[in-house]
Design a protein around this motif. Structure first.
Motif, PDB file in Angstrom:
ATOM      1  N   THR A 120      45.977  32.083  57.196  1.00 39.39           N
ATOM      2  CA  THR A 120      45.507  31.560  55.916  1.00 39.39           C
ATOM      3  C   THR A 120      46.037  32.423  54.779  1.00 39.39           C
ATOM      4  O   THR A 120      46.074  33.647  54.890  1.00 39.39           O
ATOM      5  CB  THR A 120      43.961  31.561  55.857  1.00 39.39           C
ATOM      6  OG1 THR A 120      43.449  30.866  56.987  1.00 39.39           O
ATOM      7  CG2 THR A 120      43.466  30.885  54.586  1.00 39.39           C
ATOM      8  N   LEU A 121      46.459  31.768  53.700  1.00 38.71           N
ATOM      9  CA  LEU A 121      46.762  32.476  52.466  1.00 38.71           C
ATOM     10  C   LEU A 121      45.516  32.406  51.593  1.00 38.71           C
ATOM     11  O   LEU A 121      45.033  31.320  51.278  1.00 38.71           O
ATOM     12  CB  LEU A 121      47.958  31.841  51.756  1.00 38.71           C
ATOM     13  CG  LEU A 121      49.295  31.927  52.500  1.00 38.71           C
ATOM     14  CD1 LEU A 121      50.395  31.237  51.713  1.00 38.71           C
ATOM     15  CD2 LEU A 121      49.669  33.373  52.783  1.00 38.71           C
ATOM     16  N   VAL A 122      44.993  33.566  51.251  1.00 35.68           N
ATOM     17  CA  VAL A 122      43.726  33.666  50.534  1.00 35.68           C
ATOM     18  C   VAL A 122      43.982  34.163  49.109  1.00 35.68           C
ATOM     19  O   VAL A 122      44.684  35.155  48.915  1.00 35.68           O
ATOM     20  CB  VAL A 122      42.754  34.630  51.239  1.00 35.68           C
ATOM     21  CG1 VAL A 122      41.442  34.732  50.467  1.00 35.68           C
ATOM     22  CG2 VAL A 122      42.510  34.191  52.670  1.00 35.68           C
ATOM     23  N   THR A 123      43.416  33.473  48.143  1.00 32.40           N
ATOM     24  CA  THR A 123      43.374  33.975  46.771  1.00 32.40           C
ATOM     25  C   THR A 123      41.929  34.320  46.446  1.00 32.40           C
ATOM     26  O   THR A 123      41.036  33.493  46.635  1.00 32.40           O
ATOM     27  CB  THR A 123      43.877  32.935  45.759  1.00 32.40           C
ATOM     28  OG1 THR A 123      45.256  32.656  46.012  1.00 32.40           O
ATOM     29  CG2 THR A 123      43.745  33.458  44.332  1.00 32.40           C
ATOM     30  N   VAL A 124      41.705  35.547  46.009  1.00 31.25           N
ATOM     31  CA  VAL A 124      40.371  35.975  45.601  1.00 31.25           C
ATOM     32  C   VAL A 124      40.444  36.382  44.137  1.00 31.25           C
ATOM     33  O   VAL A 124      41.418  36.999  43.697  1.00 31.25           O
ATOM     34  CB  VAL A 124      39.857  37.133  46.486  1.00 31.25           C
ATOM     35  CG1 VAL A 124      40.811  38.324  46.463  1.00 31.25           C
ATOM     36  CG2 VAL A 124      38.469  37.565  46.056  1.00 31.25           C
ATOM     37  N   GLY A 125      39.435  36.004  43.380  1.00 30.63           N
ATOM     38  CA  GLY A 125      39.437  36.342  41.958  1.00 30.63           C
ATOM     39  C   GLY A 125      38.039  36.368  41.393  1.00 30.63           C
ATOM     40  O   GLY A 125      37.119  35.753  41.932  1.00 30.63           O
ATOM     41  N   PHE A 126      37.879  37.114  40.310  1.00 29.27           N
ATOM     42  CA  PHE A 126      36.606  37.085  39.595  1.00 29.27           C
ATOM     43  C   PHE A 126      36.871  37.227  38.106  1.00 29.27           C
ATOM     44  O   PHE A 126      37.919  37.729  37.674  1.00 29.27           O
ATOM     45  CB  PHE A 126      35.649  38.179  40.085  1.00 29.27           C
ATOM     46  CG  PHE A 126      36.111  39.598  39.814  1.00 29.27           C
ATOM     47  CD1 PHE A 126      35.881  40.212  38.584  1.00 29.27           C
ATOM     48  CD2 PHE A 126      36.747  40.326  40.798  1.00 29.27           C
ATOM     49  CE1 PHE A 126      36.284  41.514  38.345  1.00 29.27           C
ATOM     50  CE2 PHE A 126      37.162  41.638  40.570  1.00 29.27           C
ATOM     51  CZ  PHE A 126      36.931  42.231  39.335  1.00 29.27           C
ATOM     52  N   GLN A 127      35.924  36.741  37.313  1.00 29.21           N
ATOM     53  CA  GLN A 127      36.006  36.851  35.864  1.00 29.21           C
ATOM     54  C   GLN A 127      34.792  37.611  35.346  1.00 29.21           C
ATOM     55  O   GLN A 127      33.675  37.416  35.840  1.00 29.21           O
ATOM     56  CB  GLN A 127      36.091  35.467  35.213  1.00 29.21           C
ATOM     57  CG  GLN A 127      37.383  34.726  35.505  1.00 29.21           C
ATOM     58  CD  GLN A 127      37.436  33.359  34.855  1.00 29.21           C
ATOM     59  OE1 GLN A 127      36.753  33.093  33.869  1.00 29.21           O
ATOM     60  NE2 GLN A 127      38.256  32.467  35.408  1.00 29.21           N
ATOM     61  N   ILE A 128      35.024  38.447  34.363  1.00 27.11           N
ATOM     62  CA  ILE A 128      33.950  39.200  33.708  1.00 27.11           C
ATOM     63  C   ILE A 128      34.237  39.244  32.217  1.00 27.11           C
ATOM     64  O   ILE A 128      35.367  38.994  31.772  1.00 27.11           O
ATOM     65  CB  ILE A 128      33.843  40.645  34.263  1.00 27.11           C
ATOM     66  CG1 ILE A 128      35.198  41.346  34.180  1.00 27.11           C
ATOM     67  CG2 ILE A 128      33.302  40.652  35.674  1.00 27.11           C
ATOM     68  CD1 ILE A 128      35.156  42.804  34.586  1.00 27.11           C
ATOM     69  N   MET A 129      33.221  39.551  31.444  1.00 34.53           N
ATOM     70  CA  MET A 129      33.399  39.712  30.011  1.00 34.53           C
ATOM     71  C   MET A 129      33.420  41.208  29.685  1.00 34.53           C
ATOM     72  O   MET A 129      32.519  41.948  30.084  1.00 34.53           O
ATOM     73  CB  MET A 129      32.282  39.016  29.234  1.00 34.53           C
ATOM     74  CG  MET A 129      32.492  39.043  27.726  1.00 34.53           C
ATOM     75  SD  MET A 129      31.304  38.009  26.830  1.00 34.53           S
ATOM     76  CE  MET A 129      29.764  38.869  27.190  1.00 34.53           C
ATOM     77  N   LEU A 130      34.459  41.648  28.963  1.00 40.03           N
ATOM     78  CA  LEU A 130      34.617  43.053  28.602  1.00 40.03           C
ATOM     79  C   LEU A 130      34.910  43.182  27.111  1.00 40.03           C
ATOM     80  O   LEU A 130      35.428  42.251  26.486  1.00 40.03           O
ATOM     81  CB  LEU A 130      35.761  43.693  29.401  1.00 40.03           C
ATOM     82  CG  LEU A 130      35.574  43.827  30.920  1.00 40.03           C
ATOM     83  CD1 LEU A 130      36.842  44.365  31.554  1.00 40.03           C
ATOM     84  CD2 LEU A 130      34.389  44.722  31.246  1.00 40.03           C
ATOM     85  N   LYS A 131      34.625  44.343  26.571  1.00 40.96           N
ATOM     86  CA  LYS A 131      34.927  44.605  25.170  1.00 40.96           C
ATOM     87  C   LYS A 131      36.416  44.867  24.991  1.00 40.96           C
ATOM     88  O   LYS A 131      37.069  45.451  25.856  1.00 40.96           O
ATOM     89  CB  LYS A 131      34.126  45.810  24.669  1.00 40.96           C
ATOM     90  CG  LYS A 131      32.641  45.540  24.485  1.00 40.96           C
ATOM     91  CD  LYS A 131      31.953  46.737  23.841  1.00 40.96           C
ATOM     92  CE  LYS A 131      30.472  46.447  23.591  1.00 40.96           C
ATOM     93  NZ  LYS A 131      29.792  47.598  22.944  1.00 40.96           N
ATOM     94  N   LEU A 132      36.926  44.438  23.841  1.00 43.27           N
ATOM     95  CA  LEU A 132      38.318  44.686  23.503  1.00 43.27           C
ATOM     96  C   LEU A 132      38.455  46.026  22.796  1.00 43.27           C
ATOM     97  O   LEU A 132      37.539  46.475  22.090  1.00 43.27           O
ATOM     98  CB  LEU A 132      38.858  43.576  22.597  1.00 43.27           C
ATOM     99  CG  LEU A 132      39.108  42.220  23.260  1.00 43.27           C
ATOM    100  CD1 LEU A 132      39.364  41.169  22.188  1.00 43.27           C
ATOM    101  CD2 LEU A 132      40.278  42.290  24.221  1.00 43.27           C
ATOM    102  N   ALA A 133      39.602  46.664  22.983  1.00 42.03           N
ATOM    103  CA  ALA A 133      39.885  47.883  22.244  1.00 42.03           C
ATOM    104  C   ALA A 133      40.081  47.528  20.767  1.00 42.03           C
ATOM    105  O   ALA A 133      40.243  46.362  20.404  1.00 42.03           O
ATOM    106  CB  ALA A 133      41.140  48.550  22.798  1.00 42.03           C
ATOM    107  N   ARG A 134      40.072  48.532  19.901  1.00 39.68           N
ATOM    108  CA  ARG A 134      40.186  48.264  18.469  1.00 39.68           C
ATOM    109  C   ARG A 134      41.504  47.591  18.109  1.00 39.68           C
ATOM    110  O   ARG A 134      41.569  46.795  17.179  1.00 39.68           O
ATOM    111  CB  ARG A 134      40.044  49.575  17.683  1.00 39.68           C
ATOM    112  CG  ARG A 134      38.623  50.128  17.693  1.00 39.68           C
ATOM    113  CD  ARG A 134      38.481  51.270  16.721  1.00 39.68           C
ATOM    114  NE  ARG A 134      37.107  51.736  16.646  1.00 39.68           N
ATOM    115  CZ  ARG A 134      36.693  52.700  15.832  1.00 39.68           C
ATOM    116  NH1 ARG A 134      37.565  53.317  15.043  1.00 39.68           N
ATOM    117  NH2 ARG A 134      35.420  53.056  15.832  1.00 39.68           N
ATOM    118  N   GLY A 135      42.551  47.937  18.847  1.00 43.52           N
ATOM    119  CA  GLY A 135      43.816  47.269  18.608  1.00 43.52           C
ATOM    120  C   GLY A 135      43.820  45.923  19.317  1.00 43.52           C
ATOM    121  O   GLY A 135      42.952  45.093  19.100  1.00 43.52           O
TER     122      GLY A 135
END
Length: 500
Positions: A442-457
């Motif tokens: 099997t070819l497996v793709t694993v992923g997750f999404q999170i919310m993070l703060k952006l740097a000032r730039g």
């Protein structure tokens, strides 16, 4: 095929092209051997290119331009929906996207050549642009523009035919040969659907890990058919439940959110630039995890971050899906579960076969020492298995929000719910000795999404990116260890799904 690019207003040329494409499509949809060759297990057919060239001559795709490859597959199945509804979903670009969540990132009608005067879409002819994705960072998306025509045939049969205006001269990366959907009405509640997907495509950027996969498996007809069958069966199940349950509207909202989870997961994995995604680092392999992000529309100082990778797992496709779904194993690999036990509380809606392979469900975590529910954490999960590919996408949901959605008043709106998916997409590696998905790997793709703060730039803080890569690296190692060690022991001795 004649090149009429730049002559989108030449109705005579377009009408002639459409008529020729319809004729070819009908022949291909109804033909048996030698034009089509079944794959092991009989889940779909692959076009015999030599027989095709002999049948259609100079108009065929036998002469593929340098750097392009031809993919042509056919699949059919029974769909629990009447023919008119299926046609309405496919011909309406906005509905078409919702009919195929996780497969289409966009579908737009850019020009209407002909609009029927009677009810329905018989005679309609549109110019459509779609972008399809396969949920892996190692597989480029495909963007294609084509004319879509609809025509009613005899005995309640409708055909929807797609064909590109260009002649595949290399100026575009995806050229659609006569393709489409044949919908044959069986009764008021069911139809037989045949899909043909026939393209010439520049596959530059496709990673070597996915090249051994069966041609047409990632973007082919079987994947379109399975999506249509799944969505139709789930809508039918919701309709039946809604007639007898007080929380029917809540279930519909949860299905819409679950579809959004799958679409958001696929979009984040593919990181299509047109969707606002920026790739920060990584190619997307196990050793080079990819991170991409897009700015949060609700807060310009934060970003939605997608972390993903694809890898080879020496466990059959069917077994991999069953092990991931097995709630007895989940505490061993799922960071979200964090060692607690898992129980399915509600099956929101069931799809194909009405079983556990295809279901939107709500899971609840339990603390093993006390056996009590952790009432503040529930999990909304969208999962489905097909021999051509499977997925399991989920996210935590606040108990207050869940109660609001499932309440009889149902005041919650799904478009106001911000959830960040975690999940898997599975693709079988062909084993010619067995049916598709039953052997091989099997070819497996694993992923997750999170919310993070952006740097000032611009962009993310370097430390945030490094931490995300570390988490994914550890997670992949745990998943591989758990599934490979459980395959020969746990899977053979236990039913594929157990709930505590």
């Amino acid at each position: 095929m004649e090149n009429i690019t730049g002559r989108e207003n030449d109705m005579d040329a377009i009408a002639e092209l459409a008529q020729s494409a319809m004729h070819e499509f009908v022949v291909l949809a109804e033909a048996g051997g030698p034009l089509w060759m079944p794959v092991p297990g009989g889940s779909f057919d692959v076009l015999n290119k030599m027989a095709y060239a002999q049948t259609f001559g100079a108009r065929s795709s036998a002469n593929v331009i340098l750097g392009f490859m031809t993919e042509a597959t056919r699949a059919d199945d029974m769909v629990m929906m009447d023919a008119k509804q299926i046609v309405d979903y496919i011909m309406d670009s906005e509905c078409y996207t919702s009919f195929c969540p996780g497969l289409l990132t966009s579908a737009n009608t850019t020009k209407i050549y002909k609009w029927p005067t009677s009810a329905g879409y018989n005679g309609a002819m549109h110019l459509v642009t779609v972008e399809t994705v396969f949920p892996s960072p190692l597989v480029p998306s495909r963007k294609c523009t084509f004319v879509r025509c609809c025509r009613d045939m005899q005995n309640g049969t409708v055909i929807i035919v797609d064909v590109s205006l260009d002649n595949g001269d290399g100026t575009v990366k995806c050229h659609k040969m006569p393709s489409g959907v044949l919908v044959r009405s069986l009764n008021s509640d069911a139809s037989q659907v045949t899909v043909i997907e026939h393209v010439q495509v520049n596959d530059t950027g496709l990673h070597e890990l996915y090249r051994p996969s069966l041609s047409g498996l990632m973007f082919g007809a079987r994947r379109w058919v399975s999506s249509i069958v799944r969505q139709s069966a789930r809508m039918r199940d919701l309709f039946v439940v809604s007639k007898s349950a007080s929380n029917g509207n809540g279930r519909k909202t949860l299905m819409k959110i679950a579809d959004g989870l799958l679409a958001g997961y696929a979009s984040g994995i593919a990181a299509v630039p047109g969707g606002g995604w920026t790739i920060l680092r990584g190619a997307g392999t196990e050793d080079d995890i990819r991170i991409s992000y897009r700015r949060n529309n609700d807060d310009s100082n934060t970003a939605i971050v997608s972390v993903c990778a694809s890898f080879h797992l020496p466990v059959p496709h069917r077994v991999t899906f069953d092990l991931l779904k097995n709630n007895l194993l989940r505490p061993k690999w799922d960071v979200l579960v964090n060692g607690n036990s898992v129980r399915e509380e509600v099956a929101v809606c069931k799809g194909v076969g009405g079983g556990i392979d295809d279901v939107v469900s709500i899971l609840h975590l339990k603390d093993p020492p006390t056996g009590e529910n952790r009432d503040n954490i529930m999990i909304l999960q969208n999962s489905s298995y097909d021999v051509s590919g499977a997925f399991m996408v989920y996210c935590p949901v606040n108990i207050q929000l869940m109660n609001e959605i499932m309440s009889p008043s149902d005041t919650a709106e799904s478009n106001k719910v911000s959830l960040y998916p975690t999940g898997f997409y599975l693709l079988p590696v062909e084993d010619t000795a067995l049916g598709l998905g039953e052997g091989g790997a099997t070819l497996v793709t694993v992923g997750f999404q999170i919310m993070l703060k952006l740097a000032r730039g611009t962009g993310l803080y370097p430390r945030s990116a490094s931490t995300a890569v570390g988490l994914m690296t550890e997670n992949i190692a745990t998943i591989k260890k758990t599934l490979t060690s459980s395959h020969p022991i746990f899977y053979r001795r236990q039913p594929p799904n157990n709930f505590i």
